[in-house]
Design a protein around this motif. Structure first.
Motif, PDB file in Angstrom:
ATOM      1  N   TYR A 121     -12.574  21.862  36.945  1.00 34.78           N
ATOM      2  CA  TYR A 121     -13.222  22.563  38.050  1.00 34.78           C
ATOM      3  C   TYR A 121     -13.350  21.663  39.273  1.00 34.78           C
ATOM      4  O   TYR A 121     -13.079  22.054  40.400  1.00 34.78           O
ATOM      5  N   ARG A 140     -11.572  19.014  39.992  1.00 33.85           N
ATOM      6  CA  ARG A 140     -10.262  18.731  40.578  1.00 33.85           C
ATOM      7  C   ARG A 140      -9.812  19.863  41.493  1.00 33.85           C
ATOM      8  O   ARG A 140      -9.383  19.648  42.628  1.00 33.85           O
ATOM      9  N   ILE A 141      -9.951  21.111  40.971  1.00 34.77           N
ATOM     10  CA  ILE A 141      -9.558  22.275  41.778  1.00 34.77           C
ATOM     11  C   ILE A 141     -10.363  22.311  43.079  1.00 34.77           C
ATOM     12  O   ILE A 141      -9.838  22.519  44.165  1.00 34.77           O
ATOM     13  N   ASN A 142     -11.658  22.054  42.927  1.00 37.27           N
ATOM     14  CA  ASN A 142     -12.554  22.082  44.083  1.00 37.27           C
ATOM     15  C   ASN A 142     -12.119  21.073  45.139  1.00 37.27           C
ATOM     16  O   ASN A 142     -12.029  21.387  46.331  1.00 37.27           O
ATOM     17  N   ASN A 143     -11.799  19.844  44.672  1.00 36.00           N
ATOM     18  CA  ASN A 143     -11.390  18.798  45.611  1.00 36.00           C
ATOM     19  C   ASN A 143     -10.090  19.144  46.315  1.00 36.00           C
ATOM     20  O   ASN A 143      -9.960  18.968  47.525  1.00 36.00           O
ATOM     21  N   ILE A 144      -9.120  19.635  45.514  1.00 38.48           N
ATOM     22  CA  ILE A 144      -7.824  19.979  46.115  1.00 38.48           C
ATOM     23  C   ILE A 144      -7.991  21.072  47.144  1.00 38.48           C
ATOM     24  O   ILE A 144      -7.464  21.002  48.256  1.00 38.48           O
ATOM     25  N   PHE A 145      -8.808  22.098  46.792  1.00 35.99           N
ATOM     26  CA  PHE A 145      -9.019  23.213  47.703  1.00 35.99           C
ATOM     27  C   PHE A 145      -9.690  22.738  48.989  1.00 35.99           C
ATOM     28  O   PHE A 145      -9.289  23.114  50.100  1.00 35.99           O
ATOM     29  N   ALA A 146     -10.695  21.868  48.854  1.00 36.12           N
ATOM     30  CA  ALA A 146     -11.406  21.354  50.025  1.00 36.12           C
ATOM     31  C   ALA A 146     -10.457  20.573  50.929  1.00 36.12           C
ATOM     32  O   ALA A 146     -10.458  20.749  52.149  1.00 36.12           O
ATOM     33  N   LEU A 182      -7.131  20.788  51.091  1.00 30.33           N
ATOM     34  CA  LEU A 182      -6.139  21.679  51.700  1.00 30.33           C
ATOM     35  C   LEU A 182      -6.738  22.469  52.862  1.00 30.33           C
ATOM     36  O   LEU A 182      -6.140  22.564  53.935  1.00 30.33           O
ATOM     37  N   SER A 183      -7.930  23.037  52.651  1.00 30.42           N
ATOM     38  CA  SER A 183      -8.497  23.852  53.728  1.00 30.42           C
ATOM     39  C   SER A 183      -8.870  22.996  54.931  1.00 30.42           C
ATOM     40  O   SER A 183      -8.695  23.423  56.070  1.00 30.42           O
ATOM     41  N   THR A 184      -9.355  21.762  54.691  1.00 29.78           N
ATOM     42  CA  THR A 184      -9.646  20.877  55.816  1.00 29.78           C
ATOM     43  C   THR A 184      -8.375  20.610  56.616  1.00 29.78           C
ATOM     44  O   THR A 184      -8.378  20.671  57.854  1.00 29.78           O
TER      45      THR A 184
END
Lengths: 177, 185
Positions: A5, A7-13, A15-17
């Motif tokens: 969870y 890892r997904i959160n970090n990648i998503f953050a 990417l969106s940044t």
């Protein structure tokens, strides 16, 4: 501590940044392009006829018919963040009772640089009528060609490309032939 | 059984703290939204395009940023978001006629006191909006939510998807709530 969870959160953050930073940079880059093309606008003929209005309380109303000629090369306005141009021709005049009016009588959406060199001989696309019933005693009108640059992302900008040199008076209404 | 055990292990104090955190996140979101609305002088500073009447400029799901400065009159070419009484959805259309009426009690130095009659039209529509005004002949300043200043494509499609598929909304809300309660920093 490194759950899926997280890892997904970090990648998503991340990417969106990145995406929002990129979008911001693109939006800001529009301000580097400062083209301000000018064109010419002339009014060929202007006639006023009485007509029937379907919408308004005043059923009999006077309508103006404008023939105009526009020459403007707006292609410098197209850069990598220009989605489209909205070009519009407006009439500015003051009514008999002091009301100040600005009425768009023609417009065009330009989506490609190749179409941005405008050479148009046309007549008003939209109904041109006063708030009152008649064009009697109104001031002569100035006609302007303005445009709205719409970006892929960012701020919408407005500018004026042409304006008639002299104000053009409205003729008296004539009966339809 | 397992999950109940996990809850017990976390303790009441911790659960309350997480609930408080959750409430703080929601409250600050609301504050930012309302603060932005105050600065921009509009009830909704960010709107999502719901119809195709301004294509090809704005498509469904595009995000628009609005302001509504009290010191400015509307001019032709402005793209406004308006809501007439009797209609539920706000409409995003372009102003094609402005008439600054000289009314009684009008002071020349204050353009704000001046009544303005507006007519709008969607770029992709053939006719103007008189039919949409619910019996009004003209749009006036009080009907207008704001003027479009900025544009961002697609982002708003999330809200449209959530409206079209409510299950998605509940799944998202439930999932987020559960994570906020259970997750340990």
């Amino acid at each position: 501590m490194y759950s899926a969870y997280q890892r997904i959160n970090n990648i998503f953050a991340l990417l969106s940044t990145c995406i929002f930073a990129l979008l911001g940079a693109i939006a800001l880059s529009s301000f580097v392009f400062t083209a301000d093309p000018k064109g010419s606008l002339s009014i060929g003929s202007l006639k006023v006829y009485p007509g029937r209005s379907p919408h308004f309380k005043q059923l009999r109303k006077e309508y103006a018919f404008v023939n105009f000629e526009v020459h403007a090369d707006l292609s410098p306005l197209f850069h990598w963040n220009t989605k489209q141009l909205f070009v519009y021709l407006g009439a500015e005049y003051t009514s008999a009772d002091g009301t100040r009016n600005d009425v768009v009588i023609w417009d065009r959406i330009i989506r490609r640089k190749e179409d941005a060199n405008l050479n148009v001989k046309g007549r008003n696309k939209y109904e041109f009528r006063d708030v009152a019933v008649s064009f009697k005693n109104v001031t002569p009108a100035h006609y302007t060609l303005k445009y709205n640059t719409m970006p892929y992302v960012g701020v919408l900008t407005y500018s004026e490309a042409a304006r008639t040199d002299n104000a053009i008076p409205f003729p008296l209404a004539q009966e339809r032939v | 059984m397992d999950s109940i055990k996990a809850f017990k292990r976390l303790g009441v104090r911790y659960m309350l703290l997480q609930a408080l955190n959750f409430a703080a996140v929601i409250a600050s979101g609301l504050m930012i939204w309302k603060g932005l609305g105050l600065v921009c002088n509009t009830e909704s500073p960010i709107v999502v395009v719901l119809s195709g009447s301004m294509e090809p400029a704005f498509y469904r799901g595009d995000l628009l940023f609005l302001t509504n400065p009290a010191s400015e009159q509307y001019v032709t070419g402005d793209i406004t978001v308006y809501k007439v009484p009797g209609a539920d959805i706000p409409i995003v259309h372009r102003v094609i006629e402005t008439h600054d009426v000289v009314s009684e009690g009008y002071v020349a130095a204050s353009p704000l006191g001046q009544k303005q009659l507006l007519l709008t039209k969607g770029d992709n529509n053939n006719a103007n909006d008189i039919e949409l005004y619910q019996g009004l002949d003209w749009l006036e300043k009080r009907h207008i939510v704001g003027k479009v200043r900025g544009f961002m494509p697609y982002i708003g499609y999330v809200t449209i998807a959530m409206n079209d598929f409510p299950q998605l909304k509940y799944a998202l809300l439930g999932g987020l709530g559960l994570l906020a309660l259970v997750q340990r920093e």
